[in-house]
Every structure is written in C-alpha cells, then in structure tokens.
Enzyme design. Sequence first.
Site, PDB file in Angstrom:
ATOM      1  N   GLY A  32      40.997  43.371  36.198  1.00  0.00           N
ATOM      2  CA  GLY A  32      39.777  42.694  35.747  1.00  0.00           C
ATOM      3  C   GLY A  32      38.564  43.167  36.520  1.00  0.00           C
ATOM      4  CE  LYS A  74      45.719  38.402  42.367  1.00  0.00           C
ATOM      5  NZ  LYS A  74      46.075  39.809  42.659  1.00  0.00           N
ATOM      6  CG  ASN A 131      41.269  40.030  33.319  1.00  0.00           C
ATOM      7  OD1 ASN A 131      41.788  39.287  34.148  1.00  0.00           O
ATOM      8  ND2 ASN A 131      39.968  40.071  33.125  1.00  0.00           N
ATOM      9  CD  GLU A 166      39.226  36.617  32.822  1.00  0.00           C
ATOM     10  OE1 GLU A 166      39.627  35.983  33.810  1.00  0.00           O
ATOM     11  OE2 GLU A 166      38.092  37.124  32.752  1.00  0.00           O
ATOM     12  CE  LYS A 171      33.152  21.584  30.412  1.00  0.00           C
ATOM     13  NZ  LYS A 171      33.649  20.293  30.844  1.00  0.00           N
TER      14      LYS A 171
HETATM   15  P1  ADP Z   1      41.658  40.641  38.061  1.00  0.00           P
HETATM   16  O1  ADP Z   1      40.166  40.540  38.196  1.00  0.00           O
HETATM   17  O2  ADP Z   1      42.180  42.023  38.302  1.00  0.00           O
HETATM   18  O3  ADP Z   1      42.139  40.070  36.748  1.00  0.00           O
HETATM   19  P2  ADP Z   1      42.652  38.204  39.322  1.00  0.00           P
HETATM   20  O4  ADP Z   1      42.156  37.653  40.630  1.00  0.00           O
HETATM   21  O5  ADP Z   1      42.245  37.468  38.068  1.00  0.00           O
HETATM   22  O6  ADP Z   1      42.257  39.735  39.265  1.00  0.00           O
HETATM   23  O7  ADP Z   1      44.236  38.281  39.426  1.00  0.00           O
HETATM   24  C1  ADP Z   1      44.975  38.636  38.279  1.00  0.00           C
HETATM   25  C2  ADP Z   1      46.312  39.283  38.592  1.00  0.00           C
HETATM   26  O8  ADP Z   1      47.109  38.428  39.401  1.00  0.00           O
HETATM   27  C3  ADP Z   1      47.102  39.475  37.312  1.00  0.00           C
HETATM   28  O9  ADP Z   1      46.780  40.692  36.663  1.00  0.00           O
HETATM   29  C4  ADP Z   1      48.556  39.470  37.823  1.00  0.00           C
HETATM   30  O10 ADP Z   1      48.963  40.779  38.159  1.00  0.00           O
HETATM   31  C5  ADP Z   1      48.484  38.612  39.082  1.00  0.00           C
HETATM   32  N1  ADP Z   1      49.056  37.257  38.946  1.00  0.00           N
HETATM   33  C6  ADP Z   1      49.897  36.697  39.857  1.00  0.00           C
HETATM   34  N2  ADP Z   1      50.249  35.456  39.498  1.00  0.00           N
HETATM   35  C7  ADP Z   1      49.623  35.198  38.302  1.00  0.00           C
HETATM   36  C8  ADP Z   1      49.614  34.050  37.428  1.00  0.00           C
HETATM   37  N3  ADP Z   1      50.313  32.926  37.708  1.00  0.00           N
HETATM   38  N4  ADP Z   1      48.864  34.134  36.285  1.00  0.00           N
HETATM   39  C9  ADP Z   1      48.156  35.256  36.018  1.00  0.00           C
HETATM   40  N5  ADP Z   1      48.127  36.363  36.810  1.00  0.00           N
HETATM   41  C10 ADP Z   1      48.847  36.346  37.952  1.00  0.00           C
HETATM   42 MG    MG Z   2      41.592  38.112  36.030  1.00  0.00          MG
END
Ligand code: ADP
Ligand code: MG
Length: 156
Positions: free
Chosen positions: A16, A22, A30, A80, A108
């Site tokens: 993403g 996270k 994503n 997402e 929102k």
């Molecule tokens: P990004 O901006 O790359 O999407 P995020 O902070 O949104 O980063 O983290 C997303 C990544 O976290 C996902 O692509 C996946 O690999 C990992 N992940 C681990 N646990 C989960 C979860 N419970 N739901 C969704 N993604 C998760």
């Molecule tokens: Mg993400």
Amino acid sequence: AMRHLPYFCRGEVVKGFGRGSKELGIPTANFSEQVVESFPSDISTGIYYGWACVGNGDVHKMVLSIGWNPFYKNIKKSVETHIIHTFKEDFYGEILSIVIIGYIRPEKNFDSLEALISAIQEDIEEAKRQLDLPEHLKLKEDNFFHLPQGKIVNNH
Ligand code: ADP
Ligand code: MG
C-alpha cells in the site's frame, strides 16, 4: 450500497502507500489497481464486512474499506481488507479471496487518531455480530473459498 452485494473478488495483495495502518494495529491488505478497476464503478465508498481467505488458508471475518486513493490524487479508489485474525507473518504477493456481504457506514473524517481507531473498533464489533447471523455464516462455506480456481460469479 447493497446493490452489488454479495460481491466476490480475488486478487494479489500489494504494497500500500504506508498510511501506517499496521502501526495502528489494523493492517489492511491492499488489492492492486487492476483488481480495484474491476469493481463496479458505482459501488459506494465506505466500510463493509464480509469473509476473507489468504491463499488456501482458513476463512476469517473481515472489514473492508473502499475509499479514494490518495496516491492517485483521489481519482481512483482503493480497496483494503482488514482480516479479523492474527497472522504470524505478512502475506504480500499472496492471493486474497473475499466476499463482501454488507455495508456498515460511509467514509468519514475524524478529528483525532483516537476517534478513528475507536470507530474502526466499532466497525470490527459490528462485522463480528453481523457475520454470526446464519444467513451470513452460509457464505463462509461458499465453494468460492474451497475451489481456488473457481469462477467468480457475481450477481450482475
Ligand atoms: P500497506 O500500506 O502495505 O497496505 P499496512 O500497514 O496496511 O501496509 O499492512 C498491510 C499488510 O499487513 C498486508 O498486506 C499483510 O501482508 C499484513 N497483514 C498482517 N496481518 C493482517 C491482517 N490481519 N489483515 C490484513 N493484513 C494483514
Ligand atoms: Mg494497507
């Protein structure tokens, strides 16, 4: 918002744009731009609930956001999925299969990070309650999740 539901979708998990989901304890997997483009163009932005599965793994509850993608100056959507499950590792590059079942609320803006996080926690609780209903539990067992190469048939 409900017209296109249930909506079945499968695609690769991509990196993403680092909104720090996270860090908030709510990572969102994503979908690629290509998968997002395949969505009905008039599907409402906002928060949804449904079921999700990574690769051939178990099917878990999820909340999903369809929003405007800041990376593309908000002219394209982003999709997402936050899976309500604790994974041992990240799963970038894996195939995520989802069925979107119901709508929770529109997008929102929040005054504070605390307000955002508590809204998402409420969304997660609402998703958990909804998905325990028999009519929604049924979709967890859908062949879509058990036949990885299965054809995607949406109701339109
Ligand atoms: P990004 O901006 O790359 O999407 P995020 O902070 O949104 O980063 O983290 C997303 C990544 O976290 C996902 O692509 C996946 O690999 C990992 N992940 C681990 N646990 C989960 C979860 N419970 N739901 C969704 N993604 C998760
Ligand atoms: Mg993400």
